[in-house]
Scaffold this active site. Structure first.
Site, PDB file in Angstrom:
ATOM      1  N   ARG A 112      89.463  75.452   8.592  1.00 60.99           N
ATOM      2  CA  ARG A 112      88.518  75.483   7.447  1.00 60.99           C
ATOM      3  C   ARG A 112      88.253  74.093   6.866  1.00 60.99           C
ATOM      4  NH1 ARG A 112      91.488  80.219   6.030  1.00 60.99           N
ATOM      5  NH2 ARG A 112      90.371  82.041   6.812  1.00 60.99           N
TER       6      ARG A 112
ATOM      7  N   HIS B 270      60.072  60.888  11.556  1.00 60.85           N
ATOM      8  CA  HIS B 270      60.835  61.877  12.314  1.00 60.85           C
ATOM      9  C   HIS B 270      60.059  63.162  12.615  1.00 60.85           C
ATOM     10  CE1 HIS B 270      64.018  59.098  11.501  1.00 60.85           C
ATOM     11  NE2 HIS B 270      64.951  59.853  12.020  1.00 60.85           N
TER      12      HIS B 270
ATOM     13  N   HIS C  50      60.318  64.165  16.374  1.00 61.38           N
ATOM     14  CA  HIS C  50      60.932  65.380  16.912  1.00 61.38           C
ATOM     15  C   HIS C  50      59.954  66.131  17.811  1.00 61.38           C
ATOM     16  CE1 HIS C  50      64.213  65.452  13.561  1.00 61.38           C
ATOM     17  NE2 HIS C  50      64.469  64.600  14.514  1.00 61.38           N
TER      18      HIS C  50
END
Ligand code: NAD
Ligand code: GLY
Length: 365
Positions: A127, A254, A258
């Site tokens: 965790r 970006h 992308h």
């Protein structure tokens, strides 16, 4: 011998505990035993790298971690195509087999792929355990190692599975750049000039003036460029850790990038190469809207070209191809594509109203 040239902090809102962390920039940092001892105490370590970087730097880090420390080494195959859940699983498997515990610290030695993957593995292991970034590409040093975005790719999309998990420290060894191939170096330069475009006109002009020195990897210029880039990223992350608003300006270039990566196939263009082209596209739209000068766009193009970076998209990519690809991006909000444009040099803005016509116009120029 190690020497620290710069040291800065990423200051994060406390939330009860101090989560701020140092970024150290210097020479010989990977072999700095005292530095590691100070950061780690007697914590066991899971040291993650890949089969390109490990032969170059793993033994240096291993020695600096000290003989008495438990260190589990995980060496993964190189490549963006290894940034998936199965690689994270390999890290967890080794860490569990070696009985690592909550006080164990994961260390990422490599570029952004290893950094993102190790950070995500640390975020989930028991965790959440601490991790340290030892970025060895220019892109990782100025961008991916700072700010706590970690994650892996999913067959349905890049970086789609992840967590915000800030590192305990980012240790940047300038010496590691000596082995970095030119193409990877240039990809990092694209992210560096991004900071000048979106945040600091002085830095932008300084980069243009010092492009020859940067190209030859002059030590002083490189160190200053990395320091100023990390300073800007740290300032943005400190104000908006989880990308509720401001942090999105770091995505200048970006949205288009992308789309290029997606259409061309990941790895055909390096991320930084696609960002270079995407920034030019965003700057051209900003110029067409009268927000930056044509000279600014020309200056940006010349700078990027000097590093061999692409400034035009692949010929096959029409406005329609861009729009289709961008519609599947993480940056889509309520069905609208979000773009980062320049309101002026050094000041970015988020907009949703870029038209097909505007994209067509810049593709024809
Ligand atoms: P990378 O990690 O694939 O490294 C590029 C290549 O350089 C690899 O072949 C690597 O083995 C090699 N290499 C690394 N250091 C070297 C050295 N010193 N000498 C010789 N070779 C070396 O790519 P990258 O450009 O560093 O990172 C890209 C990744 O980063 C992508 O997965 C991207 O999604 C991610 N990213 C994350 C963030 C973020 O905020 N977390 C930001 C930007 C990019
Ligand atoms: N690379 C973009 C960000 O860290 O937000």
């Amino acid at each position: 011998m190690s020497s620290t040239l710069y040291s800065l902090h990423v200051d994060l809102p406390s939330g009860g505990i101090d989560r701020s962390y140092p970024i150290v920039i210097g020479h010989g940092v990977l072999g700095d035993g005292e530095g590691f001892a100070e950061l780690l105490g007697d914590s066991p370590v899971v040291l993650v790298s890949n089969d390109t970087v490990a032969p170059l730097y793993m033994s240096r880090v291993r020695d600096a971690l000290g003989k008495g420390r438990k260190v589990t080494e995980v060496i993964l195959p190189d490549g963006e195509d290894q940034k998936h859940l199965e690689s994270a699983n390999q890290i967890w498997q080794k860490a569990l087999e070696d009985h690592h515990e909550r006080r164990s610290v994961f260390i990422a030695l490599g570029g952004g792929v290893i950094g993102d993957l190790t950070g995500y593995s640390a975020a989930c292991f028991l965790r959440g355990v601490d991790f340290i970034q030892l970025p060895t590409t220019l892109l990782a040093q100025v961008d991916s190692s700072v700010g706590g975005k970690t994650g892996v790719n999913h067959p349905l999309g890049k970086n789609m599975i992840g967590a915000f998990h800030q590192p305990r420290a980012v240790l940047i060894d300038l010496d590691s750049l000596k082995t970095l191939p030119d193409r990877e170096f240039a990809a990092g330069v694209a992210e560096i000039i991004k900071y000048g475009c979106i945040w600091e006109p002085d830095f932008y002009h300084w980069l243009l003036q010092n492009s020859d020195a940067l190209l030859t990897r002059n030590n002083d210029v490189l160190a200053e460029a990395i320091h100023r880039s990390c300073g800007i990223k740290a300032a943005v992350v400190a104000q908006d850790e989880r990308e509720g608003g401001l942090r999105a300006i770091l995505n200048f270039g970006h949205t288009f990038a992308h789309a290029i990566e997606h259409v061309m196939g990941y790895g055909v263009w390096l991320h930084g190469e696609a960002v270079a082209c995407g920034m030019v596209m965003a700057a051209k739209i900003s110029a067409a809207r009268g927000q930056v000068s044509e000279d600014m766009v020309t200056g940006l193009i010349s700078f990027l070209e000097a590093f061999g970076l692409p400034v035009e998209p692949p010929p096959a990519m029409s406005a329609e191809v861009f729009l289709n690809a961008m519609a599947g991006d993480k940056k889509v909000l309520r069905g609208k594509i979000r773009y980062v444009l320049l309101e002026r040099l050094g000041c970015a803005c988020l907009v949703e109203d870029v038209t097909t016509e505007e994209i067509n116009q810049i593709l024809m120029k």
